[in-house]
Structure formats: structure tokens, C-alpha cells
Design an enzyme around this catalytic site. Structure first.
Site, PDB file in Angstrom:
ATOM      1  N   HIS A   1     -12.900 -28.848  35.380  1.00 18.10           N
ATOM      2  CA  HIS A   1     -12.497 -27.629  36.072  1.00 18.10           C
ATOM      3  C   HIS A   1     -11.953 -27.905  37.477  1.00 18.10           C
ATOM      4  O   HIS A   1     -11.378 -27.015  38.113  1.00 18.10           O
ATOM      5  CB  HIS A   1     -13.685 -26.662  36.165  1.00 18.10           C
ATOM      6  CG  HIS A   1     -13.296 -25.220  36.151  1.00 18.10           C
ATOM      7  ND1 HIS A   1     -12.060 -24.765  36.563  1.00 18.10           N
ATOM      8  CD2 HIS A   1     -13.986 -24.108  35.775  1.00 18.10           C
ATOM      9  CE1 HIS A   1     -12.001 -23.451  36.439  1.00 18.10           C
ATOM     10  NE2 HIS A   1     -13.155 -23.025  35.971  1.00 18.10           N
ATOM     11  N   ARG A   2     -12.097 -29.111  37.984  1.00 14.70           N
ATOM     12  CA  ARG A   2     -11.491 -29.456  39.272  1.00 14.70           C
ATOM     13  C   ARG A   2      -9.974 -29.593  39.152  1.00 14.70           C
ATOM     14  O   ARG A   2      -9.254 -29.473  40.148  1.00 14.70           O
ATOM     15  CB  ARG A   2     -12.073 -30.771  39.799  1.00 14.70           C
ATOM     16  CG  ARG A   2     -13.570 -30.727  40.084  1.00 14.70           C
ATOM     17  CD  ARG A   2     -14.092 -32.109  40.414  1.00 14.70           C
ATOM     18  NE  ARG A   2     -13.888 -33.048  39.308  1.00 14.70           N
ATOM     19  CZ  ARG A   2     -14.206 -34.338  39.368  1.00 14.70           C
ATOM     20  NH1 ARG A   2     -14.730 -34.847  40.472  1.00 14.70           N
ATOM     21  NH2 ARG A   2     -13.991 -35.121  38.326  1.00 14.70           N
TER      22      ARG A   2
END
Length: 438
Positions: free
Chosen positions: A411-412
Site C-alpha cells: 500500500h506504500r
């Protein structure tokens, strides 16, 4: 000159502990506090230091011997009247401390490391006496079966650190793959805050019934530690979807039947690798790696696939999958999988992957959450296909052959909308492979 008997000092309540390393040999000149031997209990490794300087006259122990307080280690030839320094009768340095580190400062890491340290392996013990490394680093090398003499040292004064050992294990065995990586540290990631977890429970399971103890395979030691690191450090999210492979499966079965005599045989995974390449080209942020504040976008397409072996999972890599046809990919997969089962995969055959597919199709299940194979940013998990009644218009329904998809993503780097589009595109390609050539 005087001959001194050097004996094992007070090592606590431990008795009959095995010698796992001998650091000196007859004729060696030693200084005060030089390590003589390393012993290992079921909880910790400890160095026995030299109480005086001199020349080793004769060793009285060998690798594998068991010793207790007062056991004779060696005869030391020293200057007559030379006195042992104050503190020579104190306990040997606790594991986790470093050279020159005060005893009080070493006590804290020792307390935590003893809770998770494991016993020495039962196999032959290599002689690493000439390598500059702490007891905890030596223990890690034994657990990962790494030859310390081959590990490049980056520590102070040529010391081999635990990180040196992990890096060596990754690049010389696991290739940096998801199922084969090399960090056994339970501490916090470098530069990050600690998790402040409770100690792992210590339980005597034999109190509750019969038990059997089995050592972890080398693959599982390495891969388990890397999977733990990846799970803790990467913010995983998993999207689930289904691909309609009714026509593709019918084509695959017919193709294998038509080419039975030639030996050409393709699996669904070979088609998925081609679909993965085409989808990565459409969504380049999935074909990337995070390097600090920068995203490294790759212009090559090396696809890893999880291969089951008797000793655990490994991840061979199909290089330049964009330049190969489905049949060629299937043949290369078969060859790599055989090497994996035979334990003959080379490190470079497990390196450089951009994206991994983990398939449980031959076993079962519907969905799962595959752990990302760092430094990749996504992994596709697939389970066994199943027949499902589908109604595209809400009026008419038909039975379709569906493949469950589980896409885990970092999700980064990736957001939910992009992940959903990736899954849909991947599924659409499997539903009609003609889209790949358009």
C-alpha cells in the site's frame, strides 16, 4: 615460564554444555580476554575468555566435548608470577554483547536474545575460529548453515555481523525470494521503532502429552525469517477476484491432447505468467521496487513462481518472460521445478524477479493472502478452479469454470483502485488470451 591450567569459570547453573567452537590451538599467543572456546546451552551461547596472556601449550578439549564449571580447557605457558587480571573469574560475556562493550550494556540484549536462541544443530560443526564474529553471529551462521569464512565482513575491525550473514545467505542460497530470504532477527526494522512485543511463551509441551522435536529445514529457516520481515515491514492489502477460464481451460486440455506425442504440455500457470507480463506492462507501478523515497520502475519482466519441494517453498524465476511463448515458459518451469525438488537450483535462478505467482491450484482452497516477495511490490495467489453458475444479465445463467485470484500489494506504492484494475485486467486476459496480441 610457568604452566597454568585454564578452566571453565562460573557459567551459571549450566552443566555438561557442548563446546561448539574452539578459537585457539597449540602454539597460539593469546591476550587477556581473548575468547578460548564457545559453549552453548539450550538458551544461550557464551565465550570462555582467557584469564591471562601467554602461549597455548596444550588443548585439553575438542569440538563437541561437554564441559561444566571447573573443566580443564587448556594449559597456558606464561611469564612466571603473571597474575590474572581482576574480573578473570567472572562469568563469560553474555551473547549479544560486542567487543569492548561494558557488561552492563551487554546485559540488555542478552536478556532478549536468550529467549529466542536455539540449540546448536546436531550436524558437524565447522571450525570458524579465525573469523572475527560475536557468539550470536556465529550461532546465526550455524542455524543458516553459512560458512563464516566466506562471508564478507563489514563490521568494526573486520567483524562479521549478523546482517553480513543474512545478506550472504540471501545472495548465495535464497536469491532474495519470498520463500527464501535471510533475516532471523526478531528486533525492529533498521531505523524504525520497536514493536514492544511480549516475549514468546516458553512452554514445556511434554507436560501435556507425547511430543516429537524436528529441526526446521534450512529453506524454512531462511524463508520463514524473510516472510516474517516482509509481513511486518510491508503494509499488505489483498484483493480477491475470479477469472472465467472456461474457454482457456478447454483450449489447454485440447492442446495437450493434440501434442501428447511431441511431449509438449502446458499448465494453466504458464498462461498466467504470460497474462502477468501483459498486465505489468499495462500497470508499470506493479513492476517496481521501493528504494527509500524512490520507485524503481523495471523495464524487464522476470516472473517468479512458488515451487513446492520436500524441504519447503522456493521461488524460481522465469527470465524475460515477455520474450517467450507459453510452451517455452511451460518447459522452463518444468525444468526449474525439477531442479528445485532435487535441491539443485542455483542462486541466480532465484534472483531478479519482478512479480511472483503462488499457485495452490493442484491442492485446493478458494482464497488466501500471499506474502509479498520483497523487494517486489505485489504477488498473485491462485487457488483451485471451480465450476460456478453465472448470470451475466440476471435472466439467464450458465456454468462457468472460475479461477480464484488473490492479489496482495504494497500500500506504500499501490492504491486500492489500481489493484482492482490490475485484477480485472489480469482476469480479462485469462478469459480471452487473444487480448494479449492486440
Amino acid at each position: 615460564m610457568a604452566i597454568q591450567e585454564i578452566k571453565v569459570p562460573d557459567i551459571g547453573d549450566y552443566t555438561d554444555v557442548p563446546i561448539i567452537e574452539i578459537h585457539v590451538q597449540a602454539g597460539d599467543m593469546i591476550q587477556v580476554e581473548d575468547p578460548l572456546i564457545t559453549v552453548e546451552s539450550d538458551k544461550a551461547s557464551m565465550d570462555v575468555p582467557a584469564p591471562a596472556a601467554g602461549t597455548v601449550k596444550e588443548l585439553k578439549v575438542k569440538l563437541g566435548d561437554t564441559v561444566s564449571e571447573g573443566s580443564l580447557v587448556l594449559l597456558l605457558e606464561s611469564e612466571a608470577g603473571a597474575a590474572a587480571p581482576s574480573g578473570a573469574d567472572e562469568k563469560p560475556a553474555a551473547p549479544g554483547g560486542s567487543e569492548g562493550q561494558p557488561a552492563a550494556a551487554a546485559a540488555a540484549p542478552a536478556a532478549s536474545s536468550t529467549a529466542t536462541a536455539t540449540a546448536a544443530p546436531s550436524g558437524p560443526i565447522a571450525d570458524f575460529s579465525r573469523v572475527h564474529a560475536s557468539p550470536s553471529a556465529r550461532r546465526l551462521a550455524r542455524e543458516l548453515e553459512v560458512d563464516l569464512t566466506r562471508v564478507p565482513a563489514t563490521g568494526l575491525k573486520g567483524r562479521v555481523t549478523q546482517e553480513d550473514i543474512r545478506n550472504f545467505a540471501v545472495h548465495n542460497f535464497s536469491g532474495g525470494g519470498a520463500s527464501a530470504a535471510a533475516s532471523t532477527s526478531t528486533g525492529a526494522p533498521a531505523g524504525g521503532g520497536g514493536l514492544d512485543l511480549l516475549p514468546w511463551p516458553q512452554v514445556d509441551f511434554s507436560k501435556f502429552g507425547p511430543v516429537e522435536t524436528q529441526p526446521l529445514s534450512r529453506i524454512k529457516k531462511i524463508s520463514g525469517a524473510n516472510l516474517h520481515r516482509n509481513w511486518v515491514q510491508i503494509p499488505h492489502v489483498t484483493n480477491h477476484d475470479e477469472a472465467d477460464i472456461t474457454e482457456l481451460e478447454a483450449f489447454r486440455v485440447q492442446f495437450n491432447k493434440d501434442n501428447e506425442k511431441s511431449g509438449a504440455k502446458v499448465s494453466m500457470l504458464a498462461f498466467m505468467i504470460k497474462a502477468a507480463v501483459a498486465t505489468l506492462k499495462q500497470f508499470p507501478e506493479f513492476n517496481a521496487s521501493l528504494d527509500g523515497d524512490q520507485l524503481i520502475l523495471k523495464r524487464y519482466y522476470h516472473i517468479g513462481f512458488a515451487a513446492d519441494t520436500p524441504n519447503g517453498l522456493v521461488v524460481p524465476v522465469i527470465r524475460d518472460a515477455d520474450k517467450k511463448g507459453v510452451v517455452e515458459i511451460a518447459q522452463e518451469m518444468g525444468a526449474l521445478a525439477k531442479l528445485a525438488r532435487d535441491g539443485k537450483l542455483k542462486p541466480d535462478q532465484m534472483q531478479g524477479g519482478c512479480f511472483t505467482i503462488s499457485s495452490l491450484g493442484g491442492i485446493g482452497g478458494l482464497y488466501f493472502t500471499p506474502i509479498i516477495n520483497a523487494p517486489e511490490v505485489a504477488i498473485m495467489g491462485v487457488c483451485r478452479s471451480f465450476w460456478k453458475q453465472v448470470s451475466p444479465d440476471g435472466k439467464h445463467s450458465e456454468w462457468r469454470y472460475m479461477l480464484p485470484l488473490s492479489l496482495s500489494w504494497d500500500h506504500r506504492v499501490i492504491d486500492g483502485a489500481a489493484a482492482a484494475r490490475f485484477n480485472v485486467h489480469f482476469a480479462n486476459l485469462l478469459a480471452d488470451m487473444r487480448r494479449i496480441i492486440m
